[in-house]
Design a protein around this motif. Structure first.
Motif, mmCIF file in Angstrom:
data_model
loop_
_atom_site.group_PDB
_atom_site.id
_atom_site.type_symbol
_atom_site.label_atom_id
_atom_site.label_comp_id
_atom_site.label_asym_id
_atom_site.label_seq_id
_atom_site.Cartn_x
_atom_site.Cartn_y
_atom_site.Cartn_z
ATOM 1 N N ASN A 163 54.689 1.002 -88.889
ATOM 2 C CA ASN A 163 53.909 1.262 -90.115
ATOM 3 C C ASN A 163 52.680 2.124 -89.866
ATOM 4 O O ASN A 163 51.590 1.852 -90.394
ATOM 5 C CB ASN A 163 53.502 -0.046 -90.806
ATOM 6 N N LEU A 164 52.833 3.096 -89.021
ATOM 7 C CA LEU A 164 51.734 4.052 -88.828
ATOM 8 C C LEU A 164 51.836 5.156 -89.865
ATOM 9 O O LEU A 164 52.935 5.609 -90.225
ATOM 10 C CB LEU A 164 51.793 4.636 -87.417
ATOM 11 N N SER A 165 50.709 5.607 -90.333
ATOM 12 C CA SER A 165 50.695 6.638 -91.396
ATOM 13 C C SER A 165 51.008 8.015 -90.863
ATOM 14 O O SER A 165 51.499 8.877 -91.570
ATOM 15 C CB SER A 165 49.336 6.664 -92.117
ATOM 16 N N GLU A 166 50.743 8.184 -89.606
ATOM 17 C CA GLU A 166 50.965 9.498 -89.011
ATOM 18 C C GLU A 166 51.510 9.299 -87.595
ATOM 19 O O GLU A 166 51.300 8.257 -86.960
ATOM 20 C CB GLU A 166 49.666 10.299 -88.960
ATOM 21 N N SER A 216 59.997 5.503 -97.845
ATOM 22 C CA SER A 216 60.081 4.485 -98.887
ATOM 23 C C SER A 216 59.354 5.008 -100.125
ATOM 24 O O SER A 216 58.602 5.971 -100.059
ATOM 25 C CB SER A 216 59.472 3.180 -98.411
ATOM 26 N N THR A 217 59.591 4.389 -101.270
ATOM 27 C CA THR A 217 58.929 4.792 -102.502
ATOM 28 C C THR A 217 57.811 3.852 -102.796
ATOM 29 O O THR A 217 57.878 2.634 -102.507
ATOM 30 C CB THR A 217 59.931 4.774 -103.652
ATOM 31 N N ASP A 218 56.811 4.429 -103.401
ATOM 32 C CA ASP A 218 55.696 3.594 -103.795
ATOM 33 C C ASP A 218 55.886 3.156 -105.241
ATOM 34 O O ASP A 218 56.901 3.442 -105.900
ATOM 35 C CB ASP A 218 54.383 4.349 -103.599
ATOM 36 N N GLY A 219 54.913 2.577 -105.834
ATOM 37 C CA GLY A 219 55.017 2.057 -107.188
ATOM 38 C C GLY A 219 55.079 3.138 -108.247
ATOM 39 O O GLY A 219 55.538 2.916 -109.364
ATOM 40 N N GLU A 220 54.633 4.321 -107.950
ATOM 41 C CA GLU A 220 54.588 5.423 -108.924
ATOM 42 C C GLU A 220 55.808 6.334 -108.799
ATOM 43 O O GLU A 220 55.858 7.406 -109.386
ATOM 44 C CB GLU A 220 53.301 6.219 -108.717
ATOM 45 N N GLY A 221 56.699 5.954 -107.907
ATOM 46 C CA GLY A 221 57.899 6.748 -107.742
ATOM 47 C C GLY A 221 57.787 7.813 -106.679
ATOM 48 O O GLY A 221 58.689 8.642 -106.512
ATOM 49 N N GLY A 222 56.680 7.841 -106.014
ATOM 50 C CA GLY A 222 56.508 8.815 -104.931
ATOM 51 C C GLY A 222 57.184 8.349 -103.628
ATOM 52 O O GLY A 222 57.476 7.177 -103.420
ATOM 53 N N ILE A 223 57.394 9.257 -102.746
ATOM 54 C CA ILE A 223 58.026 8.952 -101.441
ATOM 55 C C ILE A 223 56.930 8.874 -100.363
ATOM 56 O O ILE A 223 56.143 9.805 -100.210
ATOM 57 C CB ILE A 223 59.053 10.021 -101.083
ATOM 58 N N VAL A 224 56.996 7.778 -99.606
ATOM 59 C CA VAL A 224 56.008 7.569 -98.539
ATOM 60 C C VAL A 224 56.758 7.481 -97.198
ATOM 61 O O VAL A 224 57.762 6.783 -97.084
ATOM 62 C CB VAL A 224 55.201 6.280 -98.788
ATOM 63 N N THR A 225 56.207 8.175 -96.212
ATOM 64 C CA THR A 225 56.821 8.160 -94.875
ATOM 65 C C THR A 225 56.000 7.251 -93.939
ATOM 66 O O THR A 225 54.774 7.414 -93.813
ATOM 67 C CB THR A 225 56.872 9.575 -94.273
ATOM 68 N N HIS A 226 56.708 6.349 -93.260
ATOM 69 C CA HIS A 226 56.063 5.440 -92.288
ATOM 70 C C HIS A 226 56.584 5.767 -90.865
ATOM 71 O O HIS A 226 57.780 6.046 -90.676
ATOM 72 C CB HIS A 226 56.387 3.983 -92.621
ATOM 73 N N TYR A 227 55.670 5.709 -89.908
ATOM 74 C CA TYR A 227 56.017 6.060 -88.524
ATOM 75 C C TYR A 227 55.928 4.796 -87.626
ATOM 76 O O TYR A 227 55.033 3.948 -87.798
ATOM 77 C CB TYR A 227 55.087 7.133 -87.979
#
Length: 313
Positions: free
Chosen positions: A166-169, A198-209
């Protein structure tokens, strides 16, 4: 005048014949040296046989180099009895000489644990020294000692893996540069990254490292190359050797006729008693002085007689 001369010559001849005889009667001191003799270590007096004959045993101990012919075997008197030699018995005594001894033994061991070492040591051992003494020696547990032969060192590589999710970068700065594993400090050596979306609550895509970090290090240890065990075995060694010869001289006895068995008592008061027996008179003690005095008297009378005759003439 002729008679006077004859008388004087006669007296001189008598004197010349008697004086050598007196000198011959006087015993000369013995010039023979006394033989060396041995003294008994034990004297035993006892009775023997149905007639209760008095006997004496004298025991002598000689070395192998001593001369047994010097043991006294002459007759002797004691308490009205005349003792004479009956028998002489020889016996070789087997002497046992002992001495305390401690023997130190050593052996190699791969451990310094005392329980394991004591199991490897024998409880006792047979031992013979260079002088021929032999015996059983037993382990002295308090003497067991362990010494280290030497030391060596070894280096061992260490490694460990840590996962950071779960690193952001994918940034190495987010990863710890060192960790502690089993008390050892390891440094970061490599990082492997993986990602997941993964998707967030607003429908955006989030990348976890996720980072998989490898840490490495090393440790150095010192160990003994081996051990030497020393232990003492103690005991008594013995050796048999015939060095003593025992001689037993047995003396029988017979009663001396007319002798009293009662021991003599040196009591001056007893000699003054009227009942005390008088000592026998020894003519030998007075014979020589009396004869010499008689000769002197004869010579004196002869000289006086001759003097009167000369004076009358």
């Amino acid at each position: 005048m002729k008679r006077i001369f004859t008388t004087i010559c006669t007296l001189a001849l008598i004197t010349a014949g008697v004086l050598p005889a007196l000198a011959a009667e006087s015993p000369a001191p013995s010039q023979e040296p006394e033989l060396a003799c041995y003294y008994p270590i034990k004297v035993e007096e006892y009775t023997f046989g149905p007639l209760d004959e008095l006997r004496i045993d004298k025991v002598y101990q000689l070395s192998l180099g001593d001369d047994p012919s010097k043991i006294p075997t002459e007759d002797f008197e004691r308490n009205g009895q005349l003792y004479y030699l009956l028998d002489m018995v020889r016996k070789d005594e087997v002497g046992v000489d002992t001495q305390a001894h401690t023997e130190t033994v050593t052996l190699a061991s791969d451990t310094n644990k005392m329980d394991a070492i004591l199991q490897r040591l024998d409880a006792e051992m047979e031992f013979t020294n260079e002088d021929g003494y032999t015996g059983i020696l037993r382990l002295d547990h308090t003497s067991v000692q362990v010494t280290t032969d030497g030391y060596k060192s070894s280096t061992k590589k260490l490694s460990a893996t840590r996962t950071y999710p779960n690193l952001s970068e994918a940034d190495v700065s987010l990863i710890p540069k060192s960790i502690t594993d089993n008390g050892k400090t390891l440094k970061l050596a490599d990082v492997q990254w993986s990602s997941a979306e993964s998707t967030d609550g607003e429908g955006g895509i989030v990348t976890h490292y996720t980072a998989t970090a490898s840490y490495t290090g090393s440790t150095t240890s010192t160990y003994a190359t081996g051990y030497t065990v020393s232990a003492n075995y103690t005991g008594e060694l013995s050796k048999t050797d015939c060095q003593v010869v025992t001689y037993t001289a047995t003396f029988g006895s017979m009663e001396i006729p007319g002798a009293s068995s009662a021991p003599e008592v040196d009591d001056p008061a007893a000699s003054d008693s009227p009942d005390a027996p008088s000592a026998p008179f020894d003519w030998a003690e007075v014979k020589t002085p009396a004869m010499i005095g008689g000769l002197v008297l004869i010579l004196a009378l002869g000289g006086a007689f001759a003097y009167k005759k000369l004076r009358r003439r």
